[in-house]
Design a protein around this motif. Structure first.
Motif, PDB file in Angstrom:
ATOM      1  N   LEU A  29      45.156  23.296  88.754  1.00  0.00           N
ATOM      2  CA  LEU A  29      45.804  21.956  89.470  1.00  0.00           C
ATOM      3  C   LEU A  29      47.329  22.242  89.655  1.00  0.00           C
ATOM      4  O   LEU A  29      47.926  22.098  91.255  1.00  0.00           O
ATOM      5  CB  LEU A  29      45.505  20.890  88.451  1.00  0.00           C
ATOM      6  CG  LEU A  29      44.296  20.164  88.571  1.00  0.00           C
ATOM      7  CD1 LEU A  29      44.317  18.902  87.589  1.00  0.00           C
ATOM      8  CD2 LEU A  29      43.622  19.968  89.740  1.00  0.00           C
ATOM      9  N   THR A  30      47.682  22.969  88.858  1.00  0.00           N
ATOM     10  CA  THR A  30      49.233  23.192  89.128  1.00  0.00           C
ATOM     11  C   THR A  30      49.535  24.266  90.128  1.00  0.00           C
ATOM     12  O   THR A  30      50.532  24.400  90.957  1.00  0.00           O
ATOM     13  CB  THR A  30      50.253  23.096  88.111  1.00  0.00           C
ATOM     14  OG1 THR A  30      49.528  23.856  87.360  1.00  0.00           O
ATOM     15  CG2 THR A  30      49.872  21.218  87.222  1.00  0.00           C
ATOM     16  N   GLU A  31      49.236  25.259  89.396  1.00  0.00           N
ATOM     17  CA  GLU A  31      49.221  26.910  90.013  1.00  0.00           C
ATOM     18  C   GLU A  31      48.821  27.432  91.232  1.00  0.00           C
ATOM     19  O   GLU A  31      48.943  27.279  92.480  1.00  0.00           O
ATOM     20  CB  GLU A  31      49.436  27.821  88.663  1.00  0.00           C
ATOM     21  CG  GLU A  31      50.218  27.547  87.672  1.00  0.00           C
ATOM     22  CD  GLU A  31      49.281  28.543  86.841  1.00  0.00           C
ATOM     23  OE1 GLU A  31      49.242  29.596  86.756  1.00  0.00           O
ATOM     24  OE2 GLU A  31      50.094  28.736  85.658  1.00  0.00           O
ATOM     25  N   GLU A  32      47.383  26.611  91.314  1.00  0.00           N
ATOM     26  CA  GLU A  32      46.662  26.896  92.519  1.00  0.00           C
ATOM     27  C   GLU A  32      46.245  25.665  93.752  1.00  0.00           C
ATOM     28  O   GLU A  32      47.221  26.216  94.750  1.00  0.00           O
ATOM     29  CB  GLU A  32      45.262  26.684  91.915  1.00  0.00           C
ATOM     30  CG  GLU A  32      44.996  29.179  91.498  1.00  0.00           C
ATOM     31  CD  GLU A  32      45.423  29.625  92.215  1.00  0.00           C
ATOM     32  OE1 GLU A  32      45.102  29.963  93.247  1.00  0.00           O
ATOM     33  OE2 GLU A  32      46.369  30.477  91.687  1.00  0.00           O
ATOM     34  N   ILE A  33      45.888  24.487  93.498  1.00  0.00           N
ATOM     35  CA  ILE A  33      46.226  23.597  94.263  1.00  0.00           C
ATOM     36  C   ILE A  33      48.000  23.007  94.471  1.00  0.00           C
ATOM     37  O   ILE A  33      47.456  22.195  95.628  1.00  0.00           O
ATOM     38  CB  ILE A  33      45.479  22.554  93.299  1.00  0.00           C
ATOM     39  CG1 ILE A  33      43.658  22.876  94.028  1.00  0.00           C
ATOM     40  CG2 ILE A  33      45.192  21.414  94.611  1.00  0.00           C
ATOM     41  CD1 ILE A  33      43.130  21.992  92.969  1.00  0.00           C
ATOM     42  N   GLY A  34      48.363  22.986  93.705  1.00  0.00           N
ATOM     43  CA  GLY A  34      50.054  22.813  93.904  1.00  0.00           C
ATOM     44  C   GLY A  34      50.606  21.486  93.512  1.00  0.00           C
ATOM     45  O   GLY A  34      51.723  20.889  94.239  1.00  0.00           O
ATOM     46  N   VAL A  35      49.488  20.660  92.258  1.00  0.00           N
ATOM     47  CA  VAL A  35      49.546  19.371  92.473  1.00  0.00           C
ATOM     48  C   VAL A  35      51.340  19.531  90.590  1.00  0.00           C
ATOM     49  O   VAL A  35      50.800  20.325  90.301  1.00  0.00           O
ATOM     50  CB  VAL A  35      48.948  18.658  91.110  1.00  0.00           C
ATOM     51  CG1 VAL A  35      48.939  17.398  90.239  1.00  0.00           C
ATOM     52  CG2 VAL A  35      47.023  18.607  92.018  1.00  0.00           C
ATOM     53  N   PRO A  36      52.215  18.563  91.247  1.00  0.00           N
ATOM     54  CA  PRO A  36      53.487  18.199  90.570  1.00  0.00           C
ATOM     55  C   PRO A  36      52.983  18.008  89.499  1.00  0.00           C
ATOM     56  O   PRO A  36      52.447  16.917  88.997  1.00  0.00           O
ATOM     57  CB  PRO A  36      54.137  17.219  91.858  1.00  0.00           C
ATOM     58  CG  PRO A  36      54.015  17.145  92.658  1.00  0.00           C
ATOM     59  CD  PRO A  36      52.266  17.638  92.459  1.00  0.00           C
ATOM     60  N   GLU A  37      54.314  18.338  88.774  1.00  0.00           N
ATOM     61  CA  GLU A  37      53.165  18.407  86.938  1.00  0.00           C
ATOM     62  C   GLU A  37      53.566  16.565  87.200  1.00  0.00           C
ATOM     63  O   GLU A  37      52.374  15.899  85.556  1.00  0.00           O
ATOM     64  CB  GLU A  37      54.722  18.968  86.266  1.00  0.00           C
ATOM     65  CG  GLU A  37      54.811  20.239  85.799  1.00  0.00           C
ATOM     66  CD  GLU A  37      53.266  20.873  85.213  1.00  0.00           C
ATOM     67  OE1 GLU A  37      52.825  20.086  84.154  1.00  0.00           O
ATOM     68  OE2 GLU A  37      52.425  21.858  85.159  1.00  0.00           O
ATOM     69  N   ARG A  38      54.293  15.875  87.228  1.00  0.00           N
ATOM     70  CA  ARG A  38      54.420  14.537  87.140  1.00  0.00           C
ATOM     71  C   ARG A  38      53.307  13.767  87.784  1.00  0.00           C
ATOM     72  O   ARG A  38      52.901  12.990  86.978  1.00  0.00           O
ATOM     73  CB  ARG A  38      55.968  14.304  88.081  1.00  0.00           C
ATOM     74  CG  ARG A  38      55.547  13.559  89.305  1.00  0.00           C
ATOM     75  CD  ARG A  38      57.081  13.484  89.960  1.00  0.00           C
ATOM     76  NE  ARG A  38      57.199  13.327  91.530  1.00  0.00           N
ATOM     77  CZ  ARG A  38      57.464  14.472  92.395  1.00  0.00           C
ATOM     78  NH1 ARG A  38      57.693  15.571  91.359  1.00  0.00           N
ATOM     79  NH2 ARG A  38      57.664  13.915  93.000  1.00  0.00           N
ATOM     80  N   TYR A  39      52.250  14.306  88.509  1.00  0.00           N
ATOM     81  CA  TYR A  39      51.471  14.041  89.017  1.00  0.00           C
ATOM     82  C   TYR A  39      50.186  14.501  88.307  1.00  0.00           C
ATOM     83  O   TYR A  39      48.612  13.918  87.808  1.00  0.00           O
ATOM     84  CB  TYR A  39      51.205  14.153  90.501  1.00  0.00           C
ATOM     85  CG  TYR A  39      51.761  13.186  91.169  1.00  0.00           C
ATOM     86  CD1 TYR A  39      51.956  11.290  91.103  1.00  0.00           C
ATOM     87  CD2 TYR A  39      52.716  13.655  92.040  1.00  0.00           C
ATOM     88  CE1 TYR A  39      53.114  11.124  91.380  1.00  0.00           C
ATOM     89  CE2 TYR A  39      53.945  13.127  92.740  1.00  0.00           C
ATOM     90  CZ  TYR A  39      53.982  11.475  92.276  1.00  0.00           C
ATOM     91  OH  TYR A  39      54.472  10.566  93.059  1.00  0.00           O
ATOM     92  N   LEU A  40      50.228  15.432  87.141  1.00  0.00           N
ATOM     93  CA  LEU A  40      49.298  16.311  86.822  1.00  0.00           C
ATOM     94  C   LEU A  40      47.503  15.119  85.679  1.00  0.00           C
ATOM     95  O   LEU A  40      46.548  15.025  86.253  1.00  0.00           O
ATOM     96  CB  LEU A  40      49.780  17.661  85.540  1.00  0.00           C
ATOM     97  CG  LEU A  40      48.455  18.249  85.315  1.00  0.00           C
ATOM     98  CD1 LEU A  40      47.910  18.843  85.893  1.00  0.00           C
ATOM     99  CD2 LEU A  40      49.554  19.448  84.098  1.00  0.00           C
ATOM    100  N   SER A  41      48.600  13.715  85.551  1.00  0.00           N
ATOM    101  CA  SER A  41      47.609  13.661  84.179  1.00  0.00           C
ATOM    102  C   SER A  41      47.258  12.691  85.314  1.00  0.00           C
ATOM    103  O   SER A  41      46.084  12.209  84.877  1.00  0.00           O
ATOM    104  CB  SER A  41      49.205  12.121  83.993  1.00  0.00           C
ATOM    105  OG  SER A  41      49.029  12.904  82.805  1.00  0.00           O
TER     106      SER A  41
END
Length: 187
Positions: free
Chosen positions: A22-34
């Motif tokens: 989610l974070t590294e491949e798709i680029g979801v910012p850490e704050r939206y990971l949850s």
């Protein structure tokens, strides 16, 4: 049991590394990971609930044989996963689709295990019920191990391709089951 082993392995080949995907491949910012993980969790919940509806379509092996197209769809979704970083929106939809496919095998495989036990080994119904969970846990271990090795040697991007091969393994086992049953050979 191999259907469940391969199906769980296919799922956990990507699910083991879901947050980094989610974070590294798709680029979801850490704050939206949850929030992203919650959406995937809700899709997986739907998958588990819908699994019961799929199990209601027939008896014995009929419900699980009906999953062949879904395993093929899972293989396609997993094969698309390496391209998630190129089109992040496609990657997000792909992960949601994979979450919707995640647990569809649970109830149909349970129907198969208990049907075989009821027909051939009526005194082993409890053991038959536990076989599904055992096969699923073996699949989790297999998928996590394969994805760990792929991650170490090839990188995060290639996990989906290994999962696609495992999903095709489930579809292949089901095609064999369907073929033997059409010839009148019992499970």
């Amino acid at each position: 049991m191999l259907v469940v082993v391969f199906g769980a392995a296919a799922t956990y080949s990507f699910y083991t590394y879901l947050s980094p995907i989610l974070t590294e491949e798709i680029g979801v910012p850490e704050r939206y990971l949850s929030l992203a993980l919650t959406a995937i969790g809700l899709a997986a919940l739907w998958s588990n609930l819908y699994s019961g509806k799929l199990a209601a379509h027939g008896t014995g092996s009929q419900p699980i044989i009906g999953l062949i197209p879904l395993y093929l769809l899972q293989a396609v979704c997993l094969a698309v996963l390496p391209f998630a970083s190129m089109i992040p929106a496609l990657g997000a939809v792909d992960l949601l689709a994979l979450a919707c496919l995640m647990y569809l095998q649970n109830s149909p495989s349970q129907v198969l295990h208990t049907a075989i036990a009821a027909e051939r080994f009526p005194s082993s119904m409890t053991l038959a019920s536990s076989m599904n969970a055992m096969a699923f846990n073996i699949g989790i271990t297999l998928g996590s191990t394969i994805s760990g090795l792929a991650m170490t040697h090839l990188g995060l991007r290639w996990l989906g391709l290994f999962g696609a091969v495992l999903a095709l393994g489930s579809a292949g086992v089901l095609m064999l089951l369907k073929r033997t049953e059409s010839r009148g050979i019992a499970c």
